[in-house]
Design a protein around this motif. Structure first.
Motif, PDB file in Angstrom:
ATOM      1  N   PRO A  12       8.361  -5.276  27.394  1.00 18.20           N
ATOM      2  CA  PRO A  12       7.564  -6.481  27.600  1.00 18.20           C
ATOM      3  C   PRO A  12       6.333  -6.486  26.708  1.00 18.20           C
ATOM      4  O   PRO A  12       5.874  -5.472  26.218  1.00 18.20           O
ATOM      5  N   PRO A  29      18.568 -11.544  26.652  1.00 16.42           N
ATOM      6  CA  PRO A  29      17.429 -12.470  26.547  1.00 16.42           C
ATOM      7  C   PRO A  29      17.196 -12.904  25.110  1.00 16.42           C
ATOM      8  O   PRO A  29      17.233 -12.096  24.180  1.00 16.42           O
ATOM      9  N   ASP A  34      15.333 -19.181  25.910  1.00 20.61           N
ATOM     10  CA  ASP A  34      14.787 -19.294  27.265  1.00 20.61           C
ATOM     11  C   ASP A  34      13.342 -19.759  27.135  1.00 20.61           C
ATOM     12  O   ASP A  34      12.402 -18.967  27.105  1.00 20.61           O
ATOM     13  N   GLU A  80      11.305 -21.269  29.117  1.00 19.97           N
ATOM     14  CA  GLU A  80      10.386 -21.028  30.230  1.00 19.97           C
ATOM     15  C   GLU A  80       9.787 -19.629  30.156  1.00 19.97           C
ATOM     16  O   GLU A  80       8.573 -19.447  30.302  1.00 19.97           O
ATOM     17  N   ALA A  81      10.629 -18.616  29.928  1.00 16.43           N
ATOM     18  CA  ALA A  81      10.128 -17.243  29.847  1.00 16.43           C
ATOM     19  C   ALA A  81       9.247 -17.046  28.622  1.00 16.43           C
ATOM     20  O   ALA A  81       8.189 -16.409  28.692  1.00 16.43           O
ATOM     21  N   VAL A  82       9.658 -17.588  27.477  1.00 13.49           N
ATOM     22  CA  VAL A  82       8.856 -17.449  26.260  1.00 13.49           C
ATOM     23  C   VAL A  82       7.519 -18.168  26.421  1.00 13.49           C
ATOM     24  O   VAL A  82       6.465 -17.656  26.029  1.00 13.49           O
ATOM     25  N   ALA A 111       5.898 -18.775  29.260  1.00 19.05           N
ATOM     26  CA  ALA A 111       5.045 -18.045  30.202  1.00 19.05           C
ATOM     27  C   ALA A 111       4.395 -16.837  29.535  1.00 19.05           C
ATOM     28  O   ALA A 111       3.201 -16.559  29.726  1.00 19.05           O
ATOM     29  N   ARG A 112       5.160 -16.109  28.731  1.00 17.16           N
ATOM     30  CA  ARG A 112       4.600 -14.954  28.028  1.00 17.16           C
ATOM     31  C   ARG A 112       3.563 -15.384  26.993  1.00 17.16           C
ATOM     32  O   ARG A 112       2.509 -14.752  26.853  1.00 17.16           O
ATOM     33  N   ARG A 142       0.328 -16.452  28.837  1.00 20.13           N
ATOM     34  CA  ARG A 142      -0.422 -15.312  29.347  1.00 20.13           C
ATOM     35  C   ARG A 142      -1.175 -14.591  28.226  1.00 20.13           C
ATOM     36  O   ARG A 142      -2.346 -14.212  28.382  1.00 20.13           O
ATOM     37  N   SER A 200      -1.442 -23.914  29.386  1.00 21.16           N
ATOM     38  CA  SER A 200      -0.023 -23.903  29.027  1.00 21.16           C
ATOM     39  C   SER A 200       0.098 -23.807  27.514  1.00 21.16           C
ATOM     40  O   SER A 200      -0.673 -24.443  26.782  1.00 21.16           O
ATOM     41  N   GLN A 214       3.543 -23.889  25.204  1.00 12.84           N
ATOM     42  CA  GLN A 214       4.992 -23.997  25.215  1.00 12.84           C
ATOM     43  C   GLN A 214       5.513 -24.279  23.816  1.00 12.84           C
ATOM     44  O   GLN A 214       5.010 -25.193  23.142  1.00 12.84           O
TER      45      GLN A 214
END
Length: 345
Positions: free
Chosen positions: A43, A232, A236, A238-240, A242-243, A246, A261, A263
């Motif tokens: 991660p 993975p 994806d 949503e996962a990318v 979110a990372r 963060r 956000s 995106q």
């Protein structure tokens, strides 16, 4: 005299277990090595937040000195009224010049009026004033409407509304080294006005640079497409996202920017590799389709042969079973579109 013949040394044959342990040690009770777990994509580590500059250890937004505008207007009117009273007393029937204290009072009224009216300003919704005096931070004013702020301080307006920014195509590479072009949509706002204006030269430029750096860092952890199995990928969103959110929020927090956000709205291959990657993607999809068709055909052939033999409809020896399986496989595979039609062979 003939020399004595030398006996060959005994050769010890050691058979090894598939796990890498000698069979002799395995029979003696040696434990098998623990299975090595499959490699998991590491991660993205959380970045360490930056600290405020050492010369401003307490640099953080605080309320600045400000008064409601009606107070300044009332003071200005009172001062003008006092000046008018003094001038009325020195009207022509009096036939006397103003006394020194009256001149001083008029000068004081003029100064008070200028200060009261010179500090009036308008506070807008979604904006704030950052105050500085002789280069030092003196607070922030988030009032709206008519506001009085000391005219001796330097005022800088900053937008604190929720904003969004769409980047230009950013050149990055994925985990397999393929060149990509990525467009990122960032939703952000200024949370700490003091740090946004004083901790960095240009907070908008800082945000753009951090978006490019965080995008390159996050997208280099995964491949754009999984051509060799399921895993993975960057598809994806949503996962990318979110990372990326963060990571970007942690990098922008020290300069007073809150990122809500981030995106990726478009991830595509660079023009120089797009054609090759498209052919590779089509080949992978075709191989996956053929594998799926072949699996369904084998299941259908097995079910058909089992039903025929279990119910006693046919009696087959090994040769006849093999011939039947072959014919059924060809027929089912051709029927499902896995190969060319017989008439076209």
């Amino acid at each position: 005299m003939t020399e004595p013949q030398k006996r060959p040394l005994p050769v010890r044959v050691v058979r090894r277990h598939p796990d890498g342990i000698p069979m002799n040690d395995l029979f003696r009770g040696a434990a098998k090595p623990a299975a090595v777990p499959a490699a998991v994509p590491a991660p993205v580590p959380e970045p360490t937040p930056l600290r405020p500059p050492p010369d401003e250890p307490d640099l953080a937004e605080r309320a600045g000195a400000a008064l409601p505008g009606w107070c300044a207007v009332l003071v200005a009117l009172t001062s003008l009224g006092a000046a008018a009273t003094l001038l009325w007393r020195a009207r022509p029937p009096r036939a006397a010049a103003l006394l020194p204290w009256e001149w001083a009072a008029l000068a004081g009224c003029a100064v008070v009026t200028v200060l009261a009216l010179g500090g009036l300003t308008r506070g807008r919704t979604g904006t704030a004033w950052v105050l500085a005096l002789f280069g030092r931070y003196r607070g922030s004013v988030r009032r709206t409407g008519l506001v009085w702020i000391s005219p001796f301080v330097l005022r800088r307006r900053v937008d604190v509304r929720l904003r969004h920014w769409r980047s230009e195509p950013i050149a990055v590479v994925d985990a397999e080294g393929a060149a990509l072009r990525v467009v990122v949509l960032v939703v952000w706002s200024v949370r700490d006005t003091a740090r946004a204006l004083l901790a960095v030269d240009d907070h908008l430029g800082y945000l753009r640079e951090q978006v490019e750096a965080a995008t390159a860092r996050v997208l280099s952890q995964l491949p754009a497409d999984a051509f060799r199995g399921d895993g993975p990928t960057l598809r994806d969103a949503e996962a990318v996202g979110a990372r990326l959110t963060r990571l970007l929020a942690a990098e922008c927090r020290p300069v007073g920017i809150a990122v809500f956000s981030a995106q990726p709205t478009r991830i595509e291959y660079a023009p120089e590799v797009a054609a090759a990657m498209h052919r590779r993607q089509v080949a992978a999809l075709d191989a996956k389709h053929r594998d799926t068709v072949l699996t369904s055909v084998i299941d259908a052939v097995d079910d058909t042969v089992t039903r025929l033999t279990t119910r006693g409809l046919v009696e087959l020896d090994d040769f006849e079973r093999q011939a039947l399986v072959k014919d059924l496989t060809v027929a089912f595979y051709t029927r499902q579109g896995g190969g060319p039609e017989r008439g076209q062979e």
